[in-house]
Write an enzyme that holds these catalytic residues in place. Structure first.
Site, PDB file in Angstrom:
ATOM      1  N   ALA A 211       0.847  -1.037   0.070  1.00  0.00           N
ATOM      2  CA  ALA A 211      -0.001  -0.043  -0.039  1.00  0.00           C
ATOM      3  C   ALA A 211       0.799   1.256  -0.068  1.00  0.00           C
ATOM      4  CB  ALA A 211      -0.980  -0.130   1.325  1.00  0.00           C
ATOM      5  N   THR A 212       2.155   1.081   0.532  1.00  0.00           N
ATOM      6  CA  THR A 212       3.031   2.341   0.609  1.00  0.00           C
ATOM      7  C   THR A 212       3.203   2.747  -0.811  1.00  0.00           C
ATOM      8  OG1 THR A 212       4.154   1.853   2.647  1.00  0.00           O
ATOM      9  CG2 THR A 212       5.170   3.280   1.380  1.00  0.00           C
TER      10      THR A 212
ATOM     11  N   CYS B 213       4.244   2.441  12.635  1.00  0.00           N
ATOM     12  CA  CYS B 213       5.437   3.390  11.965  1.00  0.00           C
ATOM     13  C   CYS B 213       5.760   4.268  12.874  1.00  0.00           C
ATOM     14  CB  CYS B 213       4.836   4.142  10.534  1.00  0.00           C
ATOM     15  SG  CYS B 213       4.117   2.707   9.415  1.00  0.00           S
TER      16      CYS B 213
ATOM     17  N   THR C 240      10.072  -6.960 -12.510  1.00  0.00           N
ATOM     18  CA  THR C 240       9.300  -8.447 -12.743  1.00  0.00           C
ATOM     19  C   THR C 240       8.513  -8.732 -11.721  1.00  0.00           C
ATOM     20  OG1 THR C 240      11.822  -9.121 -13.514  1.00  0.00           O
ATOM     21  CG2 THR C 240      10.131 -11.051 -12.688  1.00  0.00           C
TER      22      THR C 240
ATOM     23  N   GLN D  77      -6.614  -1.032   5.195  1.00  0.00           N
ATOM     24  CA  GLN D  77      -7.068  -1.554   6.376  1.00  0.00           C
ATOM     25  C   GLN D  77      -8.535  -2.189   6.225  1.00  0.00           C
ATOM     26  OE1 GLN D  77      -5.935  -2.144   9.434  1.00  0.00           O
ATOM     27  NE2 GLN D  77      -3.946  -1.291   9.265  1.00  0.00           N
TER      28      GLN D  77
ATOM     29  N   SER E  47      -3.115  -3.610   0.403  1.00  0.00           N
ATOM     30  CA  SER E  47      -2.043  -4.478   0.927  1.00  0.00           C
ATOM     31  C   SER E  47      -2.435  -5.795   1.190  1.00  0.00           C
ATOM     32  CB  SER E  47      -1.574  -3.622   2.122  1.00  0.00           C
ATOM     33  OG  SER E  47      -0.399  -4.271   2.568  1.00  0.00           O
ATOM     34  N   ALA E  48      -1.790  -6.678   1.151  1.00  0.00           N
ATOM     35  CA  ALA E  48      -1.676  -8.249   1.236  1.00  0.00           C
ATOM     36  C   ALA E  48      -1.689  -8.337   2.552  1.00  0.00           C
ATOM     37  CB  ALA E  48      -0.999  -9.086   0.455  1.00  0.00           C
ATOM     38  N   HIS E  49      -0.630  -7.843   3.374  1.00  0.00           N
ATOM     39  CA  HIS E  49      -0.355  -8.471   4.628  1.00  0.00           C
ATOM     40  C   HIS E  49      -1.169  -7.856   5.879  1.00  0.00           C
ATOM     41  CE1 HIS E  49       2.019  -4.963   6.731  1.00  0.00           C
ATOM     42  NE2 HIS E  49       1.876  -4.526   5.459  1.00  0.00           N
TER      43      HIS E  49
ATOM     44  N   ASN F  23      -6.357   3.433  10.125  1.00  0.00           N
ATOM     45  CA  ASN F  23      -5.382   2.249  11.013  1.00  0.00           C
ATOM     46  C   ASN F  23      -5.070   2.324  12.161  1.00  0.00           C
ATOM     47  OD1 ASN F  23      -3.919   4.530   9.503  1.00  0.00           O
ATOM     48  ND2 ASN F  23      -2.095   3.602  10.771  1.00  0.00           N
TER      49      ASN F  23
HETATM   50  C1  LIG Z   1      -0.463  -0.524   6.515  1.00  0.00           C
HETATM   51  C2  LIG Z   1      -0.803   0.518   5.972  1.00  0.00           C
HETATM   52  C3  LIG Z   1      -0.121   1.141   4.633  1.00  0.00           C
HETATM   53  C4  LIG Z   1       1.195   0.602   4.210  1.00  0.00           C
HETATM   54  O1  LIG Z   1       0.957  -0.697   3.608  1.00  0.00           O
HETATM   55  P1  LIG Z   1       2.208  -1.580   3.156  1.00  0.00           P
HETATM   56  O2  LIG Z   1       1.697  -2.385   2.458  1.00  0.00           O
HETATM   57  O3  LIG Z   1       2.854  -1.997   4.454  1.00  0.00           O
HETATM   58  O4  LIG Z   1       3.152  -0.634   2.562  1.00  0.00           O
HETATM   59  C5  LIG Z   1      -0.639   2.120   4.258  1.00  0.00           C
HETATM   60  N1  LIG Z   1      -1.960   2.583   4.501  1.00  0.00           N
HETATM   61  C6  LIG Z   1      -2.397   2.082   5.724  1.00  0.00           C
HETATM   62  C7  LIG Z   1      -4.037   2.600   6.224  1.00  0.00           C
HETATM   63  C8  LIG Z   1      -2.124   1.018   6.302  1.00  0.00           C
HETATM   64  O5  LIG Z   1      -2.828   0.397   7.233  1.00  0.00           O
END
Ligand SMILES: *Cc1c(COP(=O)(O)O)cnc(C)c1O
Length: 383
Positions: free
Chosen positions: A70-71, A325, A240, A179, A199-201, A151
């Site tokens: 997501a960053t 963060c 890639t 989120q 974001s997958a994680h 978040n």
């Molecule tokens: C975790 C998060 C991000 C960053 O996502 P990453 O995949 O870790 O780079 C950005 N925005 C929000 C709202 C998040 O919770």
């Protein structure tokens, strides 16, 4: 260890890992090497994952661009749009409670690319002021970026209304849904969303993979790329493709959409139970009471340092003071402050993030630990 920090990251679901495994071993082909079957099978897997991600948000497959998370999606959405549409104008509207991946990118665009930003205020519940938002639109406004769910305090934004305002004024609408995706219903058509970061994680997939939804029709959104190279992802994101990661994100999205409603019902029951117990100990809820992510609780125990609670239970329970963060620094949460609270409140608030693999006894144990601890810590603080 009872893990209750699912806003910072989620564990990988075993179904996701199983789907990824072949692409980390035998099926190692480059999805762009279509001259042989190894490349082909990787490409087929990527396209199937693209379809799953698209389906989860009501998009078309060709509107999904894979990124590293997501960053990167936020950077690409903001810098890519502001720079591509420089002839239209230089103004962007965002909000004070955004993630640093949005705020710092906007700051960078202001400092180094001559862009102008308006930061819309939020009310005490974390909802962006939509009349301020609409009033700040000018003929220079290129885009609006408002996160789908916060978040830290879990407040769910009125993104359908933001999307409506944006489209009435021919402004591009981006939402950071890191989120929200896989946790609450999102529909890019119904909500008039033009760009969405995923974001997958944050949804039981692996780290280092994400997606950006880029509207293909009405309007077709164009982006200036920030990475240059092989021209993958329709020239919007060279590099890639991370095939195992992409397969993992696709599986995570598929599972999340299927299980979301049942999961949320459980999370709502558990978080309500926790909140009731904490409020009996004098806790104050941060954020919105009803429009919040079902897995989120952000609470203040007046007079009790959040660090004291977190450290006292850290051998058994993992929770946090806020964004991962910002927890390395002693700075108070910019989100709690933006809600109109003082630094004291920011330093006495904790965030609990419930997840898919938690059990009710774990929730009860965490509740018990904290409710027993708070009166003791209050006494120590008062001495
Ligand atoms: C975790 C998060 C991000 C960053 O996502 P990453 O995949 O870790 O780079 C950005 N925005 C929000 C709202 C998040 O919770």
């Amino acid at each position: 260890m009872i893990y209750l920090d699912h806003h910072s990251t989620t564990p990988v679901d075993s179904r996701v890992l199983d789907a990824m495994m072949p692409y980390l071993t035998d099926k190692f082909g480059n999805a762009s090497s279509l001259d042989h079957s190894l490349g082909h099978e990787a490409s087929i897997a990527v396209e199937s994952a693209r379809g799953a991600v698209a389906k989860a948000i009501g998009a078309r497959s060709n509107e999904i661009i894979f990124t590293s998370g997501a960053t990167e999606s936020n950077n690409l959405a903001l810098a890519g749009t502001m720079n591509r549409y420089r002839d239209k104008g230089n103004h962007i509207i965002t909000c004070t409670t955004e993630h640093k991946a949005v705020l710092d990118t906007v700051k960078y665009l202001e400092d180094h690319h001559g862009k102008k930003a308006t930061y819309v205020h939020v009310d005490e519940f974390g909802k962006a002021d939509l009349s301020q938002l609409e009033d700040s639109i000018t003929d220079q406004t290129v885009m609006i970026s408002i996160m789908a769910a916060n978040n830290e305090v879990g407040t769910i934004a009125d993104i359908a209304e933001v999307g409506k305002i944006a489209h009435e004024h021919d402004v591009i609408f981006h939402t950071d849904a890191a989120q929200a995706a896989g946790h609450i219903n999102l529909d890019v058509e119904a909500m008039n969303i033009d760009l969405m970061s995923i974001s997958a994680h944050k949804m039981y997939g692996p780290k280092g993979i994400g997606a950006l939804y880029v509207r293909g029709l009405k309007p077709r959104v164009r982006l200036e790329s920030i990475l240059h190279g092989g021209g993958q992802e329709r020239n919007m994101r060279s590099g890639t493709l991370n095939v195992p990661g992409i397969v993992g994100l696709g599986k995570a999205a598929e599972v999340a959409i299927r299980e979301m409603d049942a999961e949320n019902t459980t999370f709502r029951t558990w978080s309500k139970k926790m909140l009731d117990s904490f409020e009996q100990e004098g806790a104050l809820l941060n954020g919105h009471r009803t429009d919040r992510l079902p897995y989120n609780l952000n609470i203040c125990f007046p007079g009790v340092e959040s660090k004291a609670i977190i450290n006292s239970i850290s051998k058994e329970v993992a929770i946090s003071a806020g964004s991962a963060c910002t927890t390395q620094t002693v700075e108070p949460s910019h989100v709690i402050l933006a809600l109109g609270h003082d630094e004291e409140r920011a330093h006495t608030s904790i965030r609990i993030g419930i997840g898919r693999f938690n059990t009710e006894p774990e929730i009860d144990r965490c509740t018990q630990l904290i409710t027993e601890l708070v009166p003791t810590l209050k006494n120590i603080a008062a001495q």
